[in-house]
Design a protein around this motif. Structure first.
Motif, mmCIF file in Angstrom:
data_model
loop_
_atom_site.group_PDB
_atom_site.id
_atom_site.type_symbol
_atom_site.label_atom_id
_atom_site.label_comp_id
_atom_site.label_asym_id
_atom_site.label_seq_id
_atom_site.Cartn_x
_atom_site.Cartn_y
_atom_site.Cartn_z
ATOM 1 N N LEU A 1 0.856 -1.160 0.601
ATOM 2 C CA LEU A 1 0.444 0.220 0.000
ATOM 3 C C LEU A 1 1.028 0.951 -0.318
ATOM 4 N N ALA A 2 2.382 1.068 0.558
ATOM 5 C CA ALA A 2 2.821 2.578 0.963
ATOM 6 C C ALA A 2 3.323 2.768 -0.369
ATOM 7 N N LEU A 3 3.845 1.675 -1.408
ATOM 8 C CA LEU A 3 4.232 1.796 -2.504
ATOM 9 C C LEU A 3 4.032 1.405 -3.934
ATOM 10 N N GLN A 4 2.044 2.447 -3.051
ATOM 11 C CA GLN A 4 1.146 2.314 -4.497
ATOM 12 C C GLN A 4 1.156 4.192 -4.116
ATOM 13 N N GLN A 5 2.259 5.117 -3.177
ATOM 14 C CA GLN A 5 2.234 6.270 -3.522
ATOM 15 C C GLN A 5 3.948 6.787 -4.398
ATOM 16 N N ASN A 6 4.068 7.391 -4.155
ATOM 17 C CA ASN A 6 5.634 7.766 -4.710
ATOM 18 C C ASN A 6 6.044 8.783 -3.929
ATOM 19 N N THR A 7 6.838 7.069 -3.503
ATOM 20 C CA THR A 7 8.193 7.001 -2.580
ATOM 21 C C THR A 7 9.671 7.281 -2.881
ATOM 22 N N GLY A 8 10.021 7.037 -3.957
ATOM 23 C CA GLY A 8 11.043 7.128 -5.023
ATOM 24 C C GLY A 8 12.136 5.601 -4.802
ATOM 25 N N VAL A 9 11.472 5.064 -4.107
ATOM 26 C CA VAL A 9 11.547 2.889 -3.491
ATOM 27 C C VAL A 9 11.891 2.714 -5.046
ATOM 28 N N ASP A 10 13.338 1.674 -5.119
ATOM 29 C CA ASP A 10 13.952 1.376 -6.203
ATOM 30 C C ASP A 10 13.735 -0.247 -6.953
ATOM 31 N N SER A 11 13.454 -0.574 -5.640
ATOM 32 C CA SER A 11 13.420 -2.349 -5.617
ATOM 33 C C SER A 11 12.158 -2.694 -4.906
ATOM 34 N N ALA A 12 11.508 -3.683 -4.954
ATOM 35 C CA ALA A 12 10.625 -4.608 -3.498
ATOM 36 C C ALA A 12 11.375 -5.570 -3.277
ATOM 37 N N VAL A 13 10.894 -5.930 -2.415
ATOM 38 C CA VAL A 13 10.559 -7.966 -1.839
ATOM 39 C C VAL A 13 9.730 -8.024 -1.425
ATOM 40 N N PHE A 14 8.631 -9.281 -1.617
ATOM 41 C CA PHE A 14 7.625 -9.108 -0.452
ATOM 42 C C PHE A 14 7.902 -10.780 -0.565
ATOM 43 N N PHE A 15 7.777 -11.330 1.277
ATOM 44 C CA PHE A 15 7.447 -12.001 0.940
ATOM 45 C C PHE A 15 6.219 -13.202 1.957
ATOM 46 N N GLY A 16 5.977 -14.102 2.117
ATOM 47 C CA GLY A 16 5.296 -14.594 2.524
ATOM 48 C C GLY A 16 4.093 -13.776 2.840
ATOM 49 N N SER A 17 2.819 -13.449 1.433
ATOM 50 C CA SER A 17 2.350 -12.379 1.764
ATOM 51 C C SER A 17 1.124 -12.438 0.976
ATOM 52 N N PRO A 18 -0.337 -12.069 2.573
ATOM 53 C CA PRO A 18 -1.489 -12.231 2.064
ATOM 54 C C PRO A 18 -2.179 -11.781 1.019
ATOM 55 N N GLY A 19 -0.982 -10.530 0.121
ATOM 56 C CA GLY A 19 -2.048 -9.391 -0.354
ATOM 57 C C GLY A 19 -0.849 -8.299 -0.059
ATOM 58 N N LEU A 20 -1.192 -7.919 -1.053
ATOM 59 C CA LEU A 20 -0.465 -6.616 -1.450
ATOM 60 C C LEU A 20 -1.204 -5.391 -1.693
ATOM 61 N N GLY A 21 -2.567 -5.165 -1.402
ATOM 62 C CA GLY A 21 -3.637 -4.669 -1.360
ATOM 63 C C GLY A 21 -3.611 -3.686 -2.942
ATOM 64 N N THR A 22 -3.844 -4.550 -3.903
ATOM 65 C CA THR A 22 -4.498 -4.207 -5.459
ATOM 66 C C THR A 22 -3.279 -5.616 -6.133
ATOM 67 N N ASN A 23 -4.049 -5.964 -6.906
ATOM 68 C CA ASN A 23 -4.433 -6.688 -7.822
ATOM 69 C C ASN A 23 -3.612 -7.467 -9.435
ATOM 70 N N ASP A 24 -3.137 -5.510 -9.488
ATOM 71 C CA ASP A 24 -1.981 -4.797 -10.805
ATOM 72 C C ASP A 24 -0.882 -4.930 -9.987
ATOM 73 N N VAL A 25 0.503 -5.410 -10.609
ATOM 74 C CA VAL A 25 1.792 -4.752 -10.093
ATOM 75 C C VAL A 25 2.262 -3.193 -10.933
ATOM 76 N N ASP A 26 0.924 -3.544 -10.873
ATOM 77 C CA ASP A 26 1.845 -2.024 -11.927
ATOM 78 C C ASP A 26 1.752 -0.502 -11.113
#
Length: 569
Positions: A442-467
């Motif tokens: 959910l945080a990365l759906q904002q404009n954070t300037g993060v260059d990479s992300a790794v999710f693990f053991g996730s119940p969902g990222l708050g979206t169905n679309d990686v874009d």
């Protein structure tokens, strides 16, 4: 009010020259003390003439004291203005440098214009291109705003001192000597230290902090550590110093509240049956345990920074870095999930982050890339807890994304602040586990300037679309271990394993081309085990080497069979 163009032209040299002249005049005036004393009425002289001479001498003394006080006030005001202008000059130069590097123009009125050359862009990356342009433009606009705010404050404060001196409003504090008058006047010539912007963005905060002189910054750390300890956009070293200074006062306040609650309970026949005192006492004791955990973690070998310290919510919140986020080439921020607390989890997660920092730097050294790494354990939200009432009825229930939404609103500016506080951005990676991956998504759906992300053991990222995950295309990664039921829930969006465009990396046992064997991670909680494949994959992403990750088919995105073995190239 000065414009940004006006402030660009400000120079401290004329102010410094004025201070030099005022130093000389103040020295000359104070040096007249002996002459004033010698001009007194000779001993034994009495009568009307003697009384008149004595009155004239007192009038002259008073006038001189007021003159010295005014000169001292102006001297101090101009000296502090000189230091402030010097700091502001550097801040403006940094802002202009950021603009030039990124092909923006800052006009004299402070407006920011995108001046990038018109070129063809890959349609697959056009959204992230404009997103980054927007982020930089907002950073510049906020920095300009703070430069003008600071310049206006300097101008107003110095004008106030000069005006008071001109109108004879500087008093001598009842001085009986010229030296006393000098000290009294100096006390009335100081400029104010402007506080942080109200509800400022990380870029506002960074612009404000950069506009202050080193002396002003240190004074804020010493006198107002609560201003900056949790202020995103302020450098990690300053936040760490401020937050460490707050530990003692936070502990004292909690201990006083604990003693008050215990006394109330001891004096009540029914204990806490008909009040909430017993529950509050438990919460206070947990916060005291959290302070213990923080101090024990900070005392461990190696450099650490206390980047967040907040006791205002139901449970303590904190963030601790291994390494220096101000200077590291690569920075990773890890957000844990369900049941995470500062008192119960910080120590263990810090161990994992210390191991990840070591392994990342090891991989960087092994493949000749080099570079330094900082890793952060961020427990900056009220993660859901496991209890019957908590699961079913608590506003922070794991069955709701409410806690993740609130956490994301705190995590996003924290991530943004790491870039905002530095002259050059690090390679910034966001890591999220379990419910913490939902918070991170959910945080990365904002404009954070993060260059990479790794999710693990996730119940969902708050979206169905990686874009919707705002990292550069191809830089979102997912790890799911065997027998991790949480990873198959798809409760807060579809199972990330089924997301188109998500890079799926391995948690299985692997032998690397150089002969190293990495262990398998199974279940929900072993992703960061040392020398595991999942930890290795985290390390190469954090180190900016995503082509070296191992996927579930045993190959990296660059085909690990083609990797050079160390020492063969």
């Amino acid at each position: 009010m000065p414009t940004y163009g006006d402030i660009r032209k400000w120079q401290p040299a004329p102010l410094e020259a004025t201070v030099t002249g005022l130093n000389q005049r103040c020295d000359e005036l104070v040096g007249l003390s002996d002459e004033l004393t010698a001009s007194g009425v000779p001993e034994g002289w009495t009568g009307e003439a003697a009384d008149g001479a004595r009155a004239e001498r007192d009038r002259l003394q008073n006038s001189m004291e007021l003159l010295v006080a005014a000169a001292a006030a102006v001297r101090r005001g101009v000296a502090e203005a000189s230091d402030a202008v010097e700091a502001l000059k550097h801040s403006v130069a940094e802002t202009d440098s950021i603009a030039e590097r990124n092909h923006f123009v800052i006009r004299e009125d402070g407006s920011v214009v995108d001046n990038a050359p018109v070129t063809a862009h890959d349609p697959a990356h056009i959204d992230e291109y404009f997103r980054e342009r927007q982020r930089v433009q907002q950073e510049l606009a906020d920095r300009v705003e703070q430069a003008v705010r600071r310049g206006t404050d300097i101008d107003s404060d110095l004008a106030g001192v000069l005006r008071a001196a001109e109108k004879g409003e500087i008093n001598d504090g009842g001085a009986t000597s010229l030296q006393d008058a000098l000290n009294a006047g100096a006390g009335q010539g100081g400029l104010s230290t402007i506080g942080p912007p109200e509800d400022g963005s990380p870029y506002d905060n960074a612009g404000w902090w950069d506009s202050l002189s080193e002396a002003e910054q240190q004074a804020i750390i010493d006198e107002h550590p609560e201003w900056i300890g949790n202020l995103d956009g302020v450098p990690g070293e300053a936040r760490d110093e401020a937050n460490r200074a707050r530990l003692e006062t936070e502990r004292a306040a909690l201990e006083a509240r604990r003693d008050e609650l215990q006394a109330d309970l001891d004096d009540n026949w029914f204990g806490g049956t008909f009040t909430s005192a017993d529950a509050e006492l438990d919460a206070v004791n947990a916060k005291l345990d959290s302070l213990d955990a923080i101090e024990e973690t900070l005392a461990r070998p190696g450099e650490r920074q206390l980047l967040l310290l907040d006791m205002s919510d139901e449970r303590a919140e904190a963030a601790i870095a291994n390494g220096n986020i101000d200077t590291a080439d690569h920075v990773a921020v890890f957000t844990p999930g369900l049941t995470s607390t500062v008192d119960g989890s910080m120590g263990g997660y810090d161990n994992s982050m210390a191991q990840l920092q070591f392994r990342t730097e090891e991989e960087l050294a092994r493949y000749g890339d080099g570079g330094s790494v900082a890793t952060v354990t961020w427990i900056g939200y009220q993660a859901p807890q496991l209890s019957v009432g908590g699961v079913l009825f608590d506003s922070n229930s794991v069955l709701s994304d409410g806690s993740a939404q609130r956490g994301a609103d705190s995590l996003a500016p924290f991530l943004n602040g790491i870039d905002a506080s530095r002259d050059t951005d690090p390679n910034l990676t966001a890591l999220g586990h379990s419910y913490g991956s939902t918070t991170t998504g959910l945080a990365l759906q904002q404009n954070t300037g993060v260059d990479s992300a790794v999710f693990f053991g996730s119940p969902g990222l708050g979206t169905n679309d990686v874009d919707n995950i705002n990292v550069p295309t191809g830089n979102a990664h997912y790890i799911e271990a065997r027998n991790d039921a949480v990873g198959d829930l798809g409760y807060f969006g579809i199972d990330p394993s089924h997301m188109d465009g998500m890079n799926h990396v391995s948690a299985g046992e692997t032998t690397l081309p150089d002969g190293r064997t990495l262990t398998e991670s199974t279940g929900h909680s072993a992703y960061m085990d040392d020398s595991s494949t999942s930890q290795y994959n985290l390390s190469v992403v954090v180190g900016g080497m995503p082509d070296r990750v191992v996927t579930d088919d045993g190959k990296g995105f660059g085909d690990i069979l083609s990797w050079p073995v160390p020492g063969t190239y």
